[in-house]
Design an enzyme around this catalytic site. Structure first.
Site: not given
Lengths: 624, 243
Positions: A239, A259
């Protein structure tokens, strides 16, 4: 230690009580099977609680253009066509029903603000449309608590803090499982007509990871040792955004939701670097300038304008995880990273403090409490962390059964759904879609058996002796030391970037560890003894580690979560193959198998997919 | 950071004592990191629960210098240099070993709460405002620190008569769900003994999720019980109707 053990009989035994295991147990029980559920921790603590951003399903509550076909295409492209097409199809088709079912069982998802009050969905990397149903940034907790409360009223027997050490067989077919209760150390036998493994991932094999101690690869190793085939083990998701500072929190996840809510990635020069890293498969789909990305952000995220009316494209921070993780790694490698080996993830200058606390409450608290960082004021520091195993037990897509009759797998420890890279949000949906199927078919299988398969008592005695060995070993090492060595060996040999010589060395190092594990020593007695628990987990972790490295050596190309510095592009030959690992005698056999061919009508979906250029399919197939 | 001094309870249901450990600490460590370091380098059989190490699973509950807290969310730099840090298991629950207690009673209580039951013909469209109220309760990570600190359970052992704050929060999440059809006030009044709570708010203080347990869950539920069983107008009305 005597050989006496407690004994239970179940039509269906489910090992692992995260989202997939709970969903499987609910289904098996609803089908009228006597169902047992075993969990290593207390109920409700499984790693599913860590899932933050959401559950992906084409509900189309916000963007009416969404469909299961588009979800299928996104998952296949995100997985670089390494997916089993049928699993990706089933997943995309059934996810919306599974989400609505959770709501009927009491899950409280965030609502749309359009006056209709439907389930709200958010953006996530690699998904063409807003698609993730969510509850702030604690969607996993909502899912597990909903299933837990449904489960306890479904007549399932739950055995908490119980570790399975071996699956048992009667001839070729499954016969049950043998293990121990963590509190007392007492052995326990579960006779079962069918078994579902849903034990989660492998994060604990790597030094920097986002996983709990439970993610030690149990289901992979137990199934492999029982004769099941594993596949896609080379595909590991790192990740992009794990915490990097202070050292004690290294690896803990920062949700992709940051994000999704507008957070941007910057290097120490202040550059928003993701624009440099848009791969061909995503070209044309993502904004090419900061100005364009910012207009999109303002319209879609801040003002809530419907995306289908917006001509700008979304920011490249929202590309799939493999792409973003490699970009971060490259920035850090080329000297544009922070002193702690990360880059900056900035939400503070993008959203108001109030919005951040409302949309990302657990991130706010996580940084405030663990790192003394106020994310409403300053950027976070972030770097890649081992997060998810795409590979696992090879299963039949319709039934989730492995090649061992009566042995089923679901969730992270099953392979096929995600190909070489999983999209965010596709994990929670995977759990409930395939958890349900596994439970349903484990029940069908169990009902066909009149009698319980036989269990060999001599085998149980042997297993108990093995489990007790760390107490018999004198002057060996403590398990924790070997575990730390293993994590560093895997990080070096099978981490984000791989090449032949380091993988070769990694295999040798793993052989060395095997010898040390034989002599591992546990102090004290069998009562709630973590050092002993880790000593027994090491056997599983070594088997899984070896499977990862052997599969990674076999795939001589780079694809998604498998990046080789000595074979950098997509290969035409490997595009059609999946790597399968199975036990042969005392050794491990690696074979290449054909990936099932995508049928014509789904191939057409891929070709006609929204904004997907035809040459991209060619590239992923190594034909361009 | 240098050396830190921890005093950790070691023992089982038959008894035990505090044991002293000196550990070399690193920057940013939390109490759970120090416990892990003790396991790795000094006492590999030291029992403690943990999972996520990020305050999301509620496994590593303990009493640190007398306060019920999550070990993973208690930073070492909160303590003064040279301060001895005492780590004890939760007192309210029977001890298994070292820092692990038998919390199975909580799971038994939960089973008695009738699950979410949607109203007939429910339309699954509702506003975020209504969701907000329920979502606060659903943040609970089941660390059971509220149960540990509640004097009704901790000092008076009323396990058979009182469900404890965690399960009032759980009940509130169901009772205040706009689409739930059931009424759980009788259970609250009788078996779960909500009347025994005298709203000292100790539970709210220790909640790592900052749920307003007393104000938002317990008090409104108490009001529902009062409305149903003790409202003089209602009693009169029921008499008139012959109920």
């Amino acid at each position: 230690m005597s050989d006496s053990y407690q004994s239970f009989e179940y039509d269906v035994l489910v090992i692992g009580a995260g989202g997939a295991g709970l969903r499987a147990a609910i289904e098996a029980s609803a089908a009228g099977c006597k169902t047992g559920l075993v969990c290593k921790s207390l109920l409700g603590k499984a790693h599913t609680v860590m899932a933050e951003g959401g559950i992906a399903a084409a509900l189309a509550t916000v963007d009416s253009r969404d469909s299961w076909q588009q979800h299928f295409v996104d998952s296949m492209i995100g997985g670089n066509l390494g997916n089993h097409w049928r699993m990706a199809q089933i997943h995309a088709q059934q996810a919306p029903d599974r989400v609505r079912e959770l709501e009927k069982w009491g899950a409280v998802f965030d609502r749309t603000t359009d006056g209709k009050g439907n389930i709200n969905v958010r953006h996530f990397g690699g998904h063409t449309y807003k698609r993730l149903a969510h509850v702030g940034d604690r969607t996993g907790l909502e899912l597990i608590r909903t299933l837990q409360d449904k489960g306890v009223h479904s007549g399932i027997d739950v055995h908490m803090e119980c570790t399975i050490y071996a699956l048992l067989k009667d001839g070729d077919r499954i016969a049950g499982a043998y293990g121990y209760f963590r509190e007392t150390g007492r052995p326990v036998l579960f006779k079962a007509k069918s078994v579902v493994v849903s034990t989660g991932g492998i994060g604990k094999l790597f030094f920097i990871n986002s996983n709990s101690w439970e993610c030690a690869g149990d289901g992979f190793a137990l199934s492999y040792l029982a004769g099941a085939e594993l596949c896609d083990m080379e595909y590991i998701q790192f990740h992009p955004t794990g915490m990097v500072w202070p050292p004690s929190v290294r690896g803990i996840l920062i949700t992709e939701g940051v994000r999704g809510e507008g957070g941007v990635l910057k290097n120490t020069k202040g550059e928003r670097f993701m624009f440099k890293y848009i791969p061909p498969k995503y070209q044309g789909k993502y904004a090419e300038t900061e100005a364009e990305a910012d207009i999109w952000f303002k319209k879609v995220v801040i003002d809530g304008v419907k995306e289908d009316t917006v001509t700008e494209r979304k920011p490249p921070e929202l590309m799939s995880r493999d792409v973003v993780a490699r970009a971060l790694w490259n920035e850090i490698k080329e000297g544009r990273g922070t002193e702690h080996g990360g880059v900056f993830l900035d939400i503070a200058t993008r959203r108001s403090a109030e919005d951040i606390k409302k949309k990302l409450p657990s991130m706010y608290h996580q940084f405030k409490q663990l790192a003394d960082v106020d994310i409403t004021k300053v950027p976070m520091e972030t770097g890649p962390t081992c997060h998810y195993m795409m590979g696992g037990v090879k299963v039949d897509p319709e039934t989730q059964m492995s090649n061992v009759p009566g042995l089923f797998a679901a969730g992270e420890c099953a392979a096929g759904m995600h190909g070489s890279n999983r999209l965010g949000g596709n994990s929670l949906s995977d759990l409930v879609v395939f958890g349900k199927l596994a439970g349903e078919h484990a029940a069908i299988y169990a009902k066909k058996l009149k009698d319980f398969p036989k269990v060999d008592d001599a085998q149980l005695k042997g297993l108990n002796k093995e489990m007790n060995q760390p107490f018999e070993n004198q002057n060996g090492e403590v398990s924790y030391k070997i575990l730390a060595n293993l994590q560093h060996i895997m990080e070096k040999g099978a981490g984000m970037f791989r090449e032949e010589p380091t993988m070769e060395q990694c295999l040798k190092d793993l052989e060395g560890l095997k010898e040390r594990v034989k002599k591992v020593t546990a102090e004290g007695n069998r009562m709630f003894n973590p050092g002993w628990h880790v000593a027994l987990d090491l056997r599983n972790m070594l088997a899984v580690g070896e499977a990862i490295v052997r599969a990674a050596k076999e795939r001589k190309e780079s694809r998604g979560g498998h990046t080789r510095t000595d074979f950098t592009g997509y290969s035409k030959e490997f595009a059609k193959k999946r790597v399968v690992v199975r036990k042969k005698g005392a050794g491990m056999e690696v074979i290449r198998e054909d990936l099932p061919q995508i049928p014509k009508e789904l191939e057409e979906e891929l070709v006609n997919a929204h904004m997907l250029k035809p040459e991209i399919l060619k590239q992923l197939r190594g034909e361009a | 950071m240098g050396k830190v001094h921890l005093r950790v309870y070691r023992g089982n249901s038959e008894g035990g004592q505090l044991r002293d450990y000196e550990v070399e600490a690193e920057e940013g460590m939390v109490v759970l990191d120090v416990i892990h370091k003790i396991q790795a380098t000094q006492s590999s059989d030291l029992a403690c629960r943990w999972n996520c190490k990020a305050g999301k699973c509620g496994s590593c509950s303990a009493e640190i210098n007398g306060k019920p807290r999550l070990m993973c969310m208690t930073r070492m730099n909160e303590f003064k240099e040279g301060e001895v840090i005492t780590v004890m298991p939760m007192k309210t629950f029977p001890l298994m070993k070292d820092l692990a207690t038998d919390v199975s009673w909580n799971y038994e209580v939960n089973k008695k709460i009738p699950p979410f039951t949607p109203v007939e013909g429910a339309v699954w469209q509702w506003e975020q405002e209504d969701a907000d109220r329920v979502q606060e309760f659903r943040k609970c990570i089941e660390c059971f620190l509220c149960q540990d600190t509640c004097h009704v359970l901790r000092d008076h052992d009323k396990m058979t008569k009182f469900a404890g704050p965690r399960f009032f929060v759980r009940t509130a999440s169901l009772e205040m769900h706009p689409l739930d059809a059931l009424d759980r006030t009788e259970l609250l009044k009788q078996e779960h003994g909500i009347g025994l709570c005298n709203i000292t708010k100790c539970c709210t203080e220790v909640c790592p999720e900052s749920i307003h347990i007393t104000d938002n869950a317990i008090i409104p539920l108490k009001e529902r019980v009062v409305d149903k069983y003790y409202d003089p107008l209602r009693i009169l009305w029921n008499k008139i109707l012959g109920k």
